[in-house]
Motif scaffolding. Structure first.
Motif, PDB file in Angstrom:
ATOM      1  N   ARG A   1      30.075  41.797  41.867  1.00 36.77           N
ATOM      2  CA  ARG A   1      30.246  43.014  41.071  1.00 36.77           C
ATOM      3  C   ARG A   1      30.419  42.744  39.588  1.00 36.77           C
TER       4      ARG A   1
ATOM      5  N   ASP B   1      40.743  49.689  34.623  1.00 36.90           N
ATOM      6  CA  ASP B   1      41.816  50.495  35.228  1.00 36.90           C
ATOM      7  C   ASP B   1      43.007  49.647  35.671  1.00 36.90           C
TER       8      ASP B   1
ATOM      9  N   CYS C   1      41.891  41.489  44.367  1.00 35.98           N
ATOM     10  CA  CYS C   1      41.237  42.797  44.514  1.00 35.98           C
ATOM     11  C   CYS C   1      40.538  42.895  45.872  1.00 35.98           C
TER      12      CYS C   1
ATOM     13  N   HIS D   1      34.079  46.268  35.676  1.00 37.64           N
ATOM     14  CA  HIS D   1      32.820  45.569  36.019  1.00 37.64           C
ATOM     15  C   HIS D   1      31.550  46.425  35.960  1.00 37.64           C
TER      16      HIS D   1
ATOM     17  N   TRP E   1      31.493  48.697  40.598  1.00 38.94           N
ATOM     18  CA  TRP E   1      32.303  47.574  41.105  1.00 38.94           C
ATOM     19  C   TRP E   1      32.097  47.369  42.598  1.00 38.94           C
TER      20      TRP E   1
ATOM     21  N   MET F   1      45.155  38.737  39.264  1.00 36.75           N
ATOM     22  CA  MET F   1      44.838  39.897  40.108  1.00 36.75           C
ATOM     23  C   MET F   1      44.135  39.478  41.404  1.00 36.75           C
TER      24      MET F   1
ATOM     25  N   SER G   1      37.339  56.612  37.244  1.00 35.78           N
ATOM     26  CA  SER G   1      37.434  55.717  38.411  1.00 35.78           C
ATOM     27  C   SER G   1      36.252  55.971  39.346  1.00 35.78           C
TER      28      SER G   1
HETATM   29  O1  5SP Z   1      36.785  45.770  41.077  1.00 34.67           O
HETATM   30  C1  5SP Z   1      37.923  46.108  40.802  1.00 34.67           C
HETATM   31  C2  5SP Z   1      38.839  45.181  40.128  1.00 34.67           C
HETATM   32  O2  5SP Z   1      38.306  43.888  40.042  1.00 34.67           O
HETATM   33  C3  5SP Z   1      38.407  47.482  41.160  1.00 34.67           C
HETATM   34  O3  5SP Z   1      39.792  47.564  41.180  1.00 34.67           O
HETATM   35  C4  5SP Z   1      37.788  48.506  40.236  1.00 34.67           C
HETATM   36  O4  5SP Z   1      38.368  48.413  38.961  1.00 34.67           O
HETATM   37  C5  5SP Z   1      37.796  49.886  40.868  1.00 34.67           C
HETATM   38  O5  5SP Z   1      38.858  50.685  40.640  1.00 34.67           O
HETATM   39  P1  5SP Z   1      39.294  52.027  41.433  1.00 34.67           P
HETATM   40  O6  5SP Z   1      38.175  52.988  41.403  1.00 34.67           O
HETATM   41  O7  5SP Z   1      39.781  51.610  42.771  1.00 34.67           O
HETATM   42  O8  5SP Z   1      40.444  52.546  40.619  1.00 34.67           O
END
Ligand code: 5SP
Ligand code: ADP
Length: 525
Positions: free
Chosen positions: A164, A276, A330, A93, A131, A328, A12
């Motif tokens: 992103r 994730d 985000c 991403h 991301w 989703m 992550s």
């Molecule tokens: O950009 C998105 C989903 O589109 C974010 O949810 C990333 O996937 C980052 O994840 P984390 O580090 O918060 O778990």
């Protein structure tokens, strides 16, 4: 620990996590490497390097974190040979640009040397776009123009163009740094990059993660030729490789490096690694009227649908192990922005103080006060800056600054409520299931219950590591099938207060109008 074991990883933003479960899905081990704290030599803050709108992570830091995590387990005499299947998850991403000939390095990893020393020269880009990056607006605009607009692009790929998303990140390299692009043999997303290390070869991108690239047709589950050409020319298809559309297909066994260095069984299977958020969905069994909310570095709201619902403010992803889809929302301003407000308005910079203020000093919603906290460029809405409104007037600060602690939660949850209603088309939410780091905070979850007017549940086993747990559950599913009873998995953590809920229902339309004002106030770049 003589059981058969199933392992899930999660690479992550801030850390690499691992969750190990047994045949009965009990968590038997969890481990973490926190990038900024444990690998300070890479100079990251909260796992990333920020340079204006460009937000990256050092690719080699991710590589090194894997050996560090596994050596922590070795030090505890972890029984690697008992692992039957591994899978994983990663921030969506983000991308890794492998240099020409890197596949040869991957195929010949020597167990006597570290991954870092062997892959030091494997990447065409040393800094992986993440991301959190928002530096590609011009490429997003061009892509939407080529395809015929934001909604049209969303109809094909599940999302309008987002800064992103990997396709727009690739377009930036293709347009500005052709030598690097030409020197790239393979482009992985972060999840398929991590899977590649275990396979000792390039791993395919999983369909749910391909859905976060603005390059993939979510209906035919194939790359879209027009989008490939627009983002990276004729060469892009080969650089991306194949997509794995079914997340339970075995990609291969773990490579010799892990067998000889750590003692993995040579028969240990590797399943596709996912984004994730899809992985978080697999961590829990959901009923059709459940909505899952993850309060991690990013905040996300997830629901499973039988057909794709495409809008210009949500994302639609292919489900990793079925023909269903995931809708989703985000938000970039999740836990780190809450931490900022906590540190600004509490004397001890602790969640305990934050909760005490929430429960005692600003214990009730005040329908005259609204705050918008876009400390970093937000995704929905596309806005930046901190704005406070008192009785409809933009103010520098609330008369009682403690109200910021309530307002930051209220605005996030009102936004989720307004936007999820547009996805649900009148369908009632029965339960909100909350996971992620902030799901440990019952005071925050009480505000969530009050805003939605719905009961909030969190995992009974208390694991905050939902994405790695979901990946471990997928690994176990391959061997044991899907045999969970959803009723026993959750505990009730907050029931809505009816009075507060009525206030929030009244606040919703004002919130939407004020958010529009904030968006209108955004100046040109
Ligand atoms: O950009 C998105 C989903 O589109 C974010 O949810 C990333 O996937 C980052 O994840 P984390 O580090 O918060 O778990
Ligand atoms: N008690 C708490 N209350 C609110 N937020 C918390 C609490 N404990 C942890 N967090 C937040 O959880 C975040 C990490 O969440 P996590 O889901 O592990 O992140 P990631 O998205 O990197 O997987 C931290 O940034 C922290 O602010």
């Amino acid at each position: 620990m003589a059981d058969t074991l199933y392992v899930g990883f999660d690479l992550s933003t801030q850390q690499l996590k691992l969750t190990v479960i047994n045949d009965t899905a009990d968590v038997v081990c969890e481990e973490t490497v926190r990038f900024t704290k444990e690998l300070p030599q890479y100079g990251t803050s909260n796992g990333v390097i920020i340079n204006g709108h460009t937000v990256t992570s050092p690719t080699l830091m991710w590589v090194e974190s894997l050996d560090l995590l596994l050596s922590k387990l070795s030090a505890k005499a972890f029984p690697f040979h008992s692992i039957r299947v591994i899978s994983g998850a990663a921030q969506q991403h983000g991308s890794v640009f492998w240099k020409r000939s890197a596949s040869q390095l991957l195929r010949h990893l020597n167990p006597q040397e570290t991954l870092k020393s062997q892959l030091r020269d494997a990447f065409a880009l040393e800094q992986s776009p993440t991301w959190q990056d928002s530096s590609t607006s011009e490429y997003c605009q061009k892509l939407e123009e080529i395809i015929g607009g934001a909604q049209e692009l969303a109809n094909i790929t599940g999302s309008r163009a987002y800064e992103r998303f990997t396709g727009n990140q690739i377009a930036k390299i293709y347009q500005n740094d052709l030598p690097t692009y030409n020197n790239t043999e393979r482009i992985s997303v972060v999840s398929s990059f991590l899977a590649s290390l275990f396979l000792g070869d390039y791993a395919p991108i999983d369909a749910s993660d391909a859905s976060g690239m603005n390059l993939f047709n979510i209906h035919s589950k194939t790359w879209d030729e027009r989008l490939l050409i627009a983002c990276g020319g004729e060469a892009l298809r080969e650089k991306l490789g194949n997509v794995e559309v079914f997340g339970l297909n075995v990609m291969g066994n773990v490579c010799r490096y892990f067998v000889e260095r750590y003692g993995f069984s040579p028969d240990c299977k590797v399943l596709p690694f996912m984004g994730d958020n899809p992985s978080t969905l697999l961590s829990r069994k959901l009923c059709p009227s459940d909505v899952l909310i993850s309060l991690g570095t990013s905040d996300t709201l997830l629901l499973v649908t039988t057909y794709p619902i495409t809008t210009t403010e949500s994302h639609t992803l292919c489900h990793p192990i079925s023909n269903q889809y995931i809708s989703m929302l985000c938000y970039k301003n999740g836990s780190l922005t809450r931490e900022h407000i906590r540190d600004t308005y509490t004397s001890t910079a602790s969640w305990d103080s934050f909760n005490t203020i929430l429960r005692t000093l600003v214990s009730k919603p005040d329908e005259t006060k609204f705050g918008f906290y876009f400390q970093v460029q937000e995704i929905i809405p596309f806005a930046y800056g901190i704005y406070r409104f008192d009785n409809g007037e933009l103010v520098d600060e609330f008369r009682d600054p403690n109200y910021n602690i309530r307002a930051i939660l209220e605005s996030q949850f009102l936004s989720m409520k307004a936007r999820s209603a547009r996805l649900l088309h009148g369908q009632r939410i029965e339960r909100l299931l909350v996971v992620g780091g902030a799901s440990a905070n019952d005071s925050i979850l009480q505000v969530l219950a009050d805003v939605f007017g719905v009961k909030v549940f969190s995992p009974r086993d208390g694991t905050a590591n939902s994405a790695s747990f979901g990946a471990a559950m997928k690994a176990r599913m391959m061997a044991c099938g899907e045999d969970r009873d959803e009723k026993s998995e959750y505990k009730l953590v907050a029931s809505p207060n009816k009075e507060n809920n009525k206030v929030y229902d009244r606040m919703l339309s004002t919130f939407v109008k004020l958010e529009e004002r904030v968006v209108m106030a955004q100046g040109p770049e």
